[in-house]
Design a protein around this motif. Structure first.
Motif, PDB file in Angstrom:
ATOM      1  N   LEU A   1       0.810  -1.217   0.000  1.00 53.44           N
ATOM      2  CA  LEU A   1       0.000   0.000   0.000  1.00 53.44           C
ATOM      3  C   LEU A   1       0.847   1.273   0.000  1.00 53.44           C
ATOM      4  N   VAL A   2       2.170   1.123   0.024  1.00 53.65           N
ATOM      5  CA  VAL A   2       3.059   2.293   0.040  1.00 53.65           C
ATOM      6  C   VAL A   2       3.013   2.980  -1.323  1.00 53.65           C
ATOM      7  N   TYR A   3       2.853   4.294  -1.315  1.00 55.77           N
ATOM      8  CA  TYR A   3       2.769   5.059  -2.554  1.00 55.77           C
ATOM      9  C   TYR A   3       4.085   4.979  -3.324  1.00 55.77           C
ATOM     10  N   PRO A   4       4.023   4.786  -4.636  1.00 50.25           N
ATOM     11  CA  PRO A   4       5.264   4.768  -5.426  1.00 50.25           C
ATOM     12  C   PRO A   4       5.947   6.134  -5.441  1.00 50.25           C
ATOM     13  N   GLU A   5       5.166   7.200  -5.274  1.00 50.54           N
ATOM     14  CA  GLU A   5       5.719   8.546  -5.161  1.00 50.54           C
ATOM     15  C   GLU A   5       4.739   9.403  -4.368  1.00 50.54           C
ATOM     16  N   VAL A   6       5.244  10.473  -3.788  1.00 48.48           N
ATOM     17  CA  VAL A   6       4.393  11.361  -2.996  1.00 48.48           C
ATOM     18  C   VAL A   6       4.503  12.783  -3.520  1.00 48.48           C
TER      19      VAL A   6
ATOM     20  N   GLN B   1     -11.001   1.121   8.427  1.00 48.55           N
ATOM     21  CA  GLN B   1      -9.715   0.496   8.742  1.00 48.55           C
ATOM     22  C   GLN B   1      -8.846   0.342   7.497  1.00 48.55           C
ATOM     23  N   GLY B   2      -9.486   0.243   6.332  1.00 47.24           N
ATOM     24  CA  GLY B   2      -8.723   0.177   5.087  1.00 47.24           C
ATOM     25  C   GLY B   2      -7.969   1.467   4.827  1.00 47.24           C
ATOM     26  N   TYR B   3      -8.646   2.602   5.047  1.00 48.67           N
ATOM     27  CA  TYR B   3      -7.962   3.886   4.895  1.00 48.67           C
ATOM     28  C   TYR B   3      -6.857   4.025   5.936  1.00 48.67           C
ATOM     29  N   GLU B   4      -7.127   3.604   7.160  1.00 49.48           N
ATOM     30  CA  GLU B   4      -6.110   3.698   8.211  1.00 49.48           C
ATOM     31  C   GLU B   4      -4.875   2.873   7.851  1.00 49.48           C
ATOM     32  N   LYS B   5      -5.100   1.710   7.256  1.00 50.26           N
ATOM     33  CA  LYS B   5      -3.965   0.860   6.864  1.00 50.26           C
ATOM     34  C   LYS B   5      -3.166   1.506   5.736  1.00 50.26           C
ATOM     35  N   ILE B   6      -3.858   2.128   4.784  1.00 49.07           N
ATOM     36  CA  ILE B   6      -3.144   2.839   3.717  1.00 49.07           C
ATOM     37  C   ILE B   6      -2.253   3.920   4.306  1.00 49.07           C
ATOM     38  N   PHE B   7      -2.830   4.747   5.173  1.00 48.62           N
ATOM     39  CA  PHE B   7      -2.081   5.874   5.722  1.00 48.62           C
ATOM     40  C   PHE B   7      -0.915   5.403   6.595  1.00 48.62           C
ATOM     41  N   CYS B   8      -1.164   4.423   7.469  1.00 46.53           N
ATOM     42  CA  CYS B   8      -0.088   3.980   8.369  1.00 46.53           C
ATOM     43  C   CYS B   8       0.979   3.183   7.640  1.00 46.53           C
ATOM     44  N   SER B   9       0.628   2.513   6.558  1.00 42.44           N
ATOM     45  CA  SER B   9       1.651   1.828   5.754  1.00 42.44           C
ATOM     46  C   SER B   9       2.632   2.846   5.192  1.00 42.44           C
ATOM     47  N   ASN B  10       2.109   3.981   4.771  1.00 41.00           N
ATOM     48  CA  ASN B  10       2.970   5.039   4.236  1.00 41.00           C
ATOM     49  C   ASN B  10       3.694   5.801   5.346  1.00 41.00           C
ATOM     50  N   MET B  11       3.066   5.934   6.481  1.00 43.50           N
ATOM     51  CA  MET B  11       3.722   6.603   7.616  1.00 43.50           C
ATOM     52  C   MET B  11       4.864   5.749   8.155  1.00 43.50           C
ATOM     53  N   LEU B  12       4.675   4.439   8.154  1.00 40.15           N
ATOM     54  CA  LEU B  12       5.764   3.547   8.573  1.00 40.15           C
ATOM     55  C   LEU B  12       6.942   3.677   7.620  1.00 40.15           C
ATOM     56  N   GLN B  13       6.659   3.690   6.325  1.00 40.17           N
ATOM     57  CA  GLN B  13       7.729   3.828   5.337  1.00 40.17           C
ATOM     58  C   GLN B  13       8.485   5.137   5.537  1.00 40.17           C
ATOM     59  N   ARG B  14       7.746   6.202   5.814  1.00 42.03           N
ATOM     60  CA  ARG B  14       8.395   7.507   6.032  1.00 42.03           C
ATOM     61  C   ARG B  14       9.263   7.473   7.284  1.00 42.03           C
ATOM     62  N   ASN B  15       8.777   6.856   8.345  1.00 40.51           N
ATOM     63  CA  ASN B  15       9.581   6.768   9.566  1.00 40.51           C
ATOM     64  C   ASN B  15      10.832   5.935   9.354  1.00 40.51           C
TER      65      ASN B  15
END
Length: 328
Positions: A129-134, A216-230
């Motif tokens: 779910l991590v964005y290929p680009e931001v 919860q699907g939206y939450e998983k999208i956002f936190c998957s990307n937040m984890l990658q950023r961290n």
């Protein structure tokens, strides 16, 4: 593995867990002393972190699972923190009510400890779910984010309707490829949708299992990307200008129940960032295009920031619940 080695491994794990819990409790005790001394200089955003912390502490006490030699002492210390925070937060809330009445009226709902409930199980992110680009810049600013959240809370006007969603808010809060604080505000928006049971926001009449799965699907999208950023921030050796964002991600995704945000090496760094007086953040830090100055953040004693202190204690509260309770 023979029985002796199994026992030794279990004992070593329990010992390490107990040591880390002691470190977290000590850090929270220091932060609580600072809050007790500086409560009247905290903004509402700063107080929210301590209310989220108290929610973590109370939930930890309810689900306490430790039974080692220090468990009774640790339990007592956590119980004492709840008592102290309850007393100081009441004074801080009264102070904010006077110094920032308009903002207080809009967000007083989230200042209630019982607003911050928790999912019964820990969950995982999904690297797919991590964005290929931001986007290079924030997707939206704090003012419009505040407007959307107060529409959910029903505080956007006197006797306002709760769970109200405009087309703008729906589009903005579900936009993909956001980064920075926009990403964490999107997560916060859906956490509030879940806590307020705003089923209409996801096109349902009731917050049933299907509606919850959408949230919860939206939450998983956002936190998957937040984890990658961290993880990127960790790889870059935790730049000072990004520590506040790093902590906010840990606090919010921990609140949403994502266990991967409670990594042991992250805890070591978070505790190392704490100033001797108990606070977090340095007023002299430089801001980059990825680090926007928080609209409501006060410089406090010891060169600290109330917003950074707030998200730090919220993050540490998540670590305490992670180490102190038994959840699958």
């Amino acid at each position: 593995m023979n029985a002796a080695r199994i026992v030794f491994t279990i004992v070593s794990f329990v010992s390490a867990q107990g040591t880390r819990l002691n470190d977290v409790i000590l850090g929270l005790q220091k932060a609580t002393v600072f809050f007790e001394n500086e409560y009247d200089r905290f903004t509402l955003d700063g107080v929210i972190g301590f209310q989220m912390l108290q929610a973590h502490l109370e939930d930890t006490l309810k689900g306490w699972s430790l039974s080692g030699p220090e468990a009774a002492s640790q339990f007592k210390k956590v119980h004492d923190l709840v008592r102290r925070l309850d007393f100081t937060a009441a004074k801080a809330i009264e102070a904010v009510k006077v110094t920032d009445p308009v903002y207080f009226n809009g967000f007083q709902t989230v200042l209630q400890v019982d607003f911050w409930s928790f999912n019964p199980q820990w969950i995982k992110t999904d690297i797919k779910l991590v964005y290929p680009e931001v986007r290079e810049t924030e997707c939206f600013g704090e003012n419009i984010s505040d407007r959307c959240i107060t529409q959910l809370l029903g505080t956007w006007e006197n006797n306002g309707t709760s769970c109200l969603e405009s087309d703008l808010c729906k589009r903005m809060m579900t936009t993909l490829n956001c980064q920075g604080y926009s990403l964490s505000h999107q997560l916060l928006y859906f956490i509030i949708v879940e806590r307020k049971k705003c089923s209409n926001v996801v096109g349902a009449q009731h917050m049933d299992s299907q509606a919850s799965l959408i949230v919860q699907g939206y939450e998983k999208i956002f936190c998957s990307n937040m984890l990658q950023r961290n993880l990127q921030i960790e790889e870059n050796d935790y730049p000072l200008a990004e520590q506040d964002l790093f902590l906010e991600y840990v606090m919010l995704c921990g609140q949403a129940g994502f266990s991967e945000f409670f990594q042991a090496q992250w805890l070591d760094h978070i505790l190392a960032w704490q100033q001797p007086g108990g606070c977090f953040g340095e007023s002299g830090q430089k801001y980059t295009k990825h680090k926007r100055v928080k609209r409501r953040s006060n410089n406090l004693e010891g060169g600290c920031l109330d917003h950074t202190t707030s998200v730090a204690v919220g993050a540490l509260g998540g670590y305490l619940r992670f180490y102190g309770t038994s959840r699958p």
